[in-house]
Design an enzyme around this catalytic site. Structure first.
Site, PDB file in Angstrom:
ATOM      1  N   LYS A 131      26.942  48.630  24.313  1.00 30.66           N
ATOM      2  CA  LYS A 131      28.056  49.270  25.021  1.00 30.66           C
ATOM      3  C   LYS A 131      29.346  48.498  24.786  1.00 30.66           C
ATOM      4  O   LYS A 131      30.420  49.056  24.621  1.00 30.66           O
ATOM      5  CB  LYS A 131      27.736  49.307  26.514  1.00 30.66           C
ATOM      6  CG  LYS A 131      28.853  49.849  27.380  1.00 30.66           C
ATOM      7  CD  LYS A 131      28.449  49.811  28.854  1.00 30.66           C
ATOM      8  CE  LYS A 131      29.538  50.386  29.749  1.00 30.66           C
ATOM      9  NZ  LYS A 131      29.204  50.241  31.172  1.00 30.66           N
ATOM     10  N   GLN A 132      29.239  47.170  24.813  1.00 36.17           N
ATOM     11  CA  GLN A 132      30.441  46.337  24.749  1.00 36.17           C
ATOM     12  C   GLN A 132      30.069  44.966  24.197  1.00 36.17           C
ATOM     13  O   GLN A 132      28.893  44.669  24.005  1.00 36.17           O
ATOM     14  CB  GLN A 132      31.048  46.193  26.129  1.00 36.17           C
ATOM     15  CG  GLN A 132      30.181  45.418  27.105  1.00 36.17           C
ATOM     16  CD  GLN A 132      30.584  45.670  28.543  1.00 36.17           C
ATOM     17  OE1 GLN A 132      30.401  46.768  29.069  1.00 36.17           O
ATOM     18  NE2 GLN A 132      31.120  44.677  29.180  1.00 36.17           N
ATOM     19  N   TRP A 151      32.372  41.051  37.438  1.00 38.10           N
ATOM     20  CA  TRP A 151      32.762  39.814  36.742  1.00 38.10           C
ATOM     21  C   TRP A 151      34.174  39.921  36.164  1.00 38.10           C
ATOM     22  O   TRP A 151      34.635  39.021  35.478  1.00 38.10           O
ATOM     23  CB  TRP A 151      31.769  39.487  35.612  1.00 38.10           C
ATOM     24  CG  TRP A 151      31.846  40.410  34.416  1.00 38.10           C
ATOM     25  CD1 TRP A 151      32.160  41.736  34.418  1.00 38.10           C
ATOM     26  CD2 TRP A 151      31.606  40.060  33.046  1.00 38.10           C
ATOM     27  NE1 TRP A 151      32.100  42.253  33.140  1.00 38.10           N
ATOM     28  CE2 TRP A 151      31.769  41.238  32.274  1.00 38.10           C
ATOM     29  CE3 TRP A 151      31.262  38.879  32.403  1.00 38.10           C
ATOM     30  CZ2 TRP A 151      31.598  41.258  30.892  1.00 38.10           C
ATOM     31  CZ3 TRP A 151      31.089  38.903  31.029  1.00 38.10           C
ATOM     32  CH2 TRP A 151      31.253  40.074  30.286  1.00 38.10           C
ATOM     33  N   ASP A 152      34.864  41.050  36.453  1.00 34.69           N
ATOM     34  CA  ASP A 152      36.127  41.334  35.782  1.00 34.69           C
ATOM     35  C   ASP A 152      37.205  40.270  35.992  1.00 34.69           C
ATOM     36  O   ASP A 152      38.172  40.193  35.230  1.00 34.69           O
ATOM     37  CB  ASP A 152      36.658  42.702  36.227  1.00 34.69           C
ATOM     38  CG  ASP A 152      35.689  43.829  35.884  1.00 34.69           C
ATOM     39  OD1 ASP A 152      34.499  43.664  36.160  1.00 34.69           O
ATOM     40  OD2 ASP A 152      36.128  44.855  35.338  1.00 34.69           O
ATOM     41  N   GLU A 203      25.412  46.641  28.878  1.00 38.24           N
ATOM     42  CA  GLU A 203      24.528  47.261  29.876  1.00 38.24           C
ATOM     43  C   GLU A 203      23.617  48.340  29.315  1.00 38.24           C
ATOM     44  O   GLU A 203      22.853  48.950  30.062  1.00 38.24           O
ATOM     45  CB  GLU A 203      25.395  47.850  30.996  1.00 38.24           C
ATOM     46  CG  GLU A 203      26.173  46.771  31.708  1.00 38.24           C
ATOM     47  CD  GLU A 203      27.184  47.320  32.702  1.00 38.24           C
ATOM     48  OE1 GLU A 203      27.731  48.406  32.433  1.00 38.24           O
ATOM     49  OE2 GLU A 203      27.423  46.650  33.709  1.00 38.24           O
TER      50      GLU A 203
END
Ligand code: BGC
Length: 811
Positions: free
Chosen positions: A614-615, A354-355, A493
């Site tokens: 994680k993010q 998805w970057d 994730e």
């Protein structure tokens, strides 16, 4: 310090991988790591050449399972160039006394220079300068020039110039158990006394690749004949070129290479194309000149008049450079997506995630045709996404979390935790939110470019099919009178299942659910936006019924969003009931806890048990949607979210995030920019450092983090300068850090060049004169102005009321 020059001194084997990735040269069609020309993959060096979208699949048995992986293929190494003096050994950095070694990357001209001075075992001192480029406007061409001076000796110097096909994909340690021999059927030929060619084929995708190399030797500036011999093996071909060299004399060998594959357009077959091109190519200097000219044009288009500190400028230049080496004007004609790690290494096997969500905003306003090309990569894979949705029992189009050649799901089923050595089931493919990113990108590209043809021909169909998929993913929960989504994974994730539950996925990921509401309302909007005829065609072709549109409308009003106490959006249903992690204890014990998931698994624990992300996940909402948009979406869903709850959410998740992905710092810098400037700048610095200082300890050598690099540019442009496109209008909301000095840039908005100057809370916007230009609408604060061609407006948000103070005048 010149912020356009970037480089390294000395030779440090342990750091060579990072340097090679950061010194990669590329042009969007292919890229080659900055490896030393005499090197082979040996633990320190890793020569790698990658062609956009050249993938191949191989099967390996791991942990008793047969797994098939698709990878971006490491192509034959065209760099191979070494030398020896008289009958001595071939040059080896480890066997000589290095008196000087440096590498300098000219970010303005796209040229990598290596300077080397050494004393060999016979006490002879030699000076070598190597320059190389991967041509920006002749996408198949590259050049390497080696100039050597015999400082205190005379004798025979033999250069070996060749193409090495003995390469495999083995650049990432944790993939080394996986099969990596992608190239087969190697063949080599000498087609002229100074031209060789190596041809090979990928084993499964049958992509043919040919690399042709031409050498020319010069002594004292004159072209000379050399005493030459050929080493021709099946998978390597090299010329040995012997020249007499006098003390203090200079000899030079230039190597021009042409790389073609059977995926190319306007091509009969790769060998003929490579040989013909290299035969006709100009010399090194002339090609270097045209290459630098192409870079100058690109820099002009992406110009940022920045006067920030040299270090920060260098990082921004480096980021822009690598973005444009991965996605360049050459990409516009390819079937290529955004590889997460650039064309710079083998991490994530060159897959597309998805970057692009972090890459397209910059391209939308600078080179919209590139954004369009990247979106058509997705459109071509719409049939595969439809099939994936159908096979999984859904409607519409389910795009894969990891995409490669044909849009099949390329996520791995098993991944290795290098800390524990365990192969573990991988459920990250359940990140269905990838589809939302594609729809978001298509809609925002359309907003920024005004490209109605794109919306009509491709964009609308993708958005509608993605909305249809998400609509079929939702369940109506009667007890809540809400739509819910179960069994997915969010951008964070670490959470792929509930502790103790045997099926993977979590329920009602807030990011996915809110964005589904956004998607469904956007799909309805898109239908309205289309010309009558096209709307009718799409409704017929896709068999969209009224009931379906009504369901989209209901979802955008009744989607479930989990909250827990005090206006905090729960990352997913039950997140707040997970255990709290003792962050301080983990930081003390491990120092770096970015990859907390690996640490916990190696301790026989499980990140699914903790409120640890994680993010950015919930915070992605504040990144993608303006405060007004989010308030509106949530308000329509019946979840009033007063603005004062936003900082509380930011704080809550900031305390529970390990930043295990470089994307996280981009999002955090963004969401903190308007409330906690100091922290935002710290995150911004972190983004700038991601690859430059390899903040993930060892991952840069496996490829750059393209989204973080592009994200830093986007932070300057959209976040700090506050230049955004919303609802068909250009919005300015400058909050430019004065410590960075004023910013001046030129954007392309709805087909028109527009210049914007920003400093602090003020902005000046200037449109380009021209009879055919249309007026544009620009909003800053509470004021909107309409600017005709060649007009200028000044805005200031400096007054305490926050109101804009525009003045419009003709030039
Ligand atoms: C991140 C993903 C990202 C991927 C590729 C992962 O570590 O969690 O969000 O898409 O890297 O960059």
């Amino acid at each position: 310090m010149n912020p356009w020059l970037f480089g390294f001194r000395d030779f440090e084997p342990g750091d060579e991988g990072r340097r090679e990735a950061l010194c990669t040269l590329g042009n969007g069609y292919f890229a080659t790591r900055g490896a030393a020309p005499e090197s082979r993959a040996d633990g320190a060096h890793y020569p790698g050449t990658y062609v956009a979208s050249c993938y191949n699949r191989l099967t390996t048995t791991v942990a008793g399972h047969e797994v098939e992986n698709e990878s971006l293929v490491n192509m034959p190494n065209w760099l191979l160039l070494t030398f020896r003096i008289d009958d001595g050994p071939w040059f080896d950095l480890a066997q000589v006394e290095v008196l000087h070694h440096d590498q300098e990357l000219d970010l303005e001209r796209g040229i990598l220079v290596r300077r080397l001075r050494f004393r060999d075992r016979q006490a002879r001192t030699t000076r070598v300068v190597q320059r190389r480029f991967v041509h920006m406007s002749r996408p198949h061409l590259a050049g390497l020039e080696t100039t050597l001076v015999a400082e205190d000796w005379s004798g025979t110097i033999t250069f070996r110039s060749g193409i090495d096909g003995r390469v495999t994909n083995c650049g990432v340690a944790r993939y080394r158990d996986l099969e990596g021999h992608h190239l087969v059927d190697h063949q080599t030929f000498e087609v002229a006394p100074n031209i060789t060619v190596l041809h090979a084929r990928t084993s499964q995708s049958h992509i043919r690749v040919a690399e042709a190399a031409r050498f020319r030797a010069f002594a004292g500036g004159e072209l000379v004949d050399v005493d030459q011999s050929l080493d021709r093996q099946d998978d390597l071909i090299a010329h040995d070129l012997a020249l007499a060299v006098a003390q203090q004399a200079e000899v030079r060998v230039e190597k021009i290479v042409s790389l073609h594959t059977s995926l190319d357009r306007a091509s009969t077959e790769p060998v003929a194309e490579a040989v013909n091109e290299v035969r006709d190519a100009a010399g090194f200097d002339e090609l270097a000149r045209s290459h630098s000219l192409a870079w100058a044009r690109l820099h002009h288009r992406f110009h940022y008049g920045l006067s920030m500190s040299d270090g920060a400028q260098e990082a921004v230049h480096l980021h822009l450079f690598h973005l444009l080496q991965t996605i360049s004007p050459n990409t516009a004609d390819l079937d290529a997506g955004v590889p997460a790690r650039g064309l710079h290494g083998e991490a994530y096997r060159g897959h597309v995630f998805w970057d692009e969500l972090f890459v397209l905003p910059t391209l939308n306003l600078r080179m919209p045709q590139l954004a369009r090309a990247l979106l058509t990569y997705r459109y071509r894979r719409l049939p595969q996404a439809r099939k994936a949705a159908h096979d999984a029992g859904f409607s519409g189009a389910m795009f894969p979390w990891q995409s490669g050649s044909n849009g099949r799901e390329e996520s791995q089923h098993l991944h290795l935790n290098p800390r524990s050595g365990n192969w573990l089931p991988d459920h990250t493919h359940l990140q269905r939110h990838i589809g939302i990113a594609i729809a978001y990108n298509a809609w925002h590209y359309y907003q920024a470019s005004g490209d109605e043809e794109f919306l009509s021909d491709f964009g609308a169909e993708m958005i509608l099919e993605i909305a249809r998929f998400f609509s079929s993913l939702t369940h109506y929960d009667r007890s809540r009178d809400r739509y819910t989504i179960r069994g997915v994974v969010g951008p964070d994730e670490y959470h792929t299942a509930y502790p103790g539950r045997d099926r993977p996925g979590i329920d009602n990921n807030a990011y996915t659910n809110v964005m589904t509401a956004w998607l469904c309302r956007t799909a309805v909007h898109v239908l309205r936006e289309l010309p009558d005829q096209r709307r009718g065609e799409l409704i017929d072709d896709l068999e969209i019924r009224h009931a379906e549109i009504d369901r989209w409308k209901r979802i955008s009003q009744r989607m479930f969003v989990p909250f827990h106490g005090n206006g905090i959006i729960s990352q997913f249903d039950g997140y707040d009931r997970l255990a709290e992690l003792d962050w301080d204890a983990y930081r003390q014990r491990y120092g770096d806890i970015q990859r907390l998931d690996r640490i916990l698994e190696a301790e026989n624990d499980d990140p699914n048990r903790y409120q640890a992300s994680k993010q950015a996940d919930v915070l992605m909402l504040f990144y993608l949607l303006s405060a007004e948009e989010l308030e509106d979406i949530l308000g329509k869903l019946g979840y009033p979210m007063p603005p004062e709850t936003i900082p509380r959410n930011i704080e809550y998740y900031q305390q529970r995030t390990s930043h295990g992905s470089t994307l996280s710092a981009v999002v955090h810098a963004w969401v903190l920019a308007r409330s906690r400037r100091h922290q935002a700048m710290e995150f911004f610095d972190r983004v700038l450092a991601s690859d430059l200082h390899d903040t993930q300890h060892g991952t840069t050598s496996e490829g750059i983090h393209l989204a973080a690099m592009a994200g830093s540019i986007d932070l300057l442009q959209r976040c700090f300068a506050g230049i955004e496109v919303r609802d068909g209008e250009l919005h300015l909301n400058p909050l430019w850090p004065t410590e960075l000095g004023p910013l001046e840039l030129s954007i392309h908005y709805q087909g028109q060049p527009v210049t914007i100057k920003v400093t602090g809370r003020t902005a000046t916007i200037r449109t380009t004169p021209g009879k055919k230009r249309l007026p544009i609408t620009c909003t800053c604060g509470s004021r909107t102005v309409c600017l005709g061609p060649g007009e200028t407006a000044r805005f200031s948000l400096e007054r305490p009321t926050g109101g804009a103070d525009p003045t419009t005048f003709a030039p």
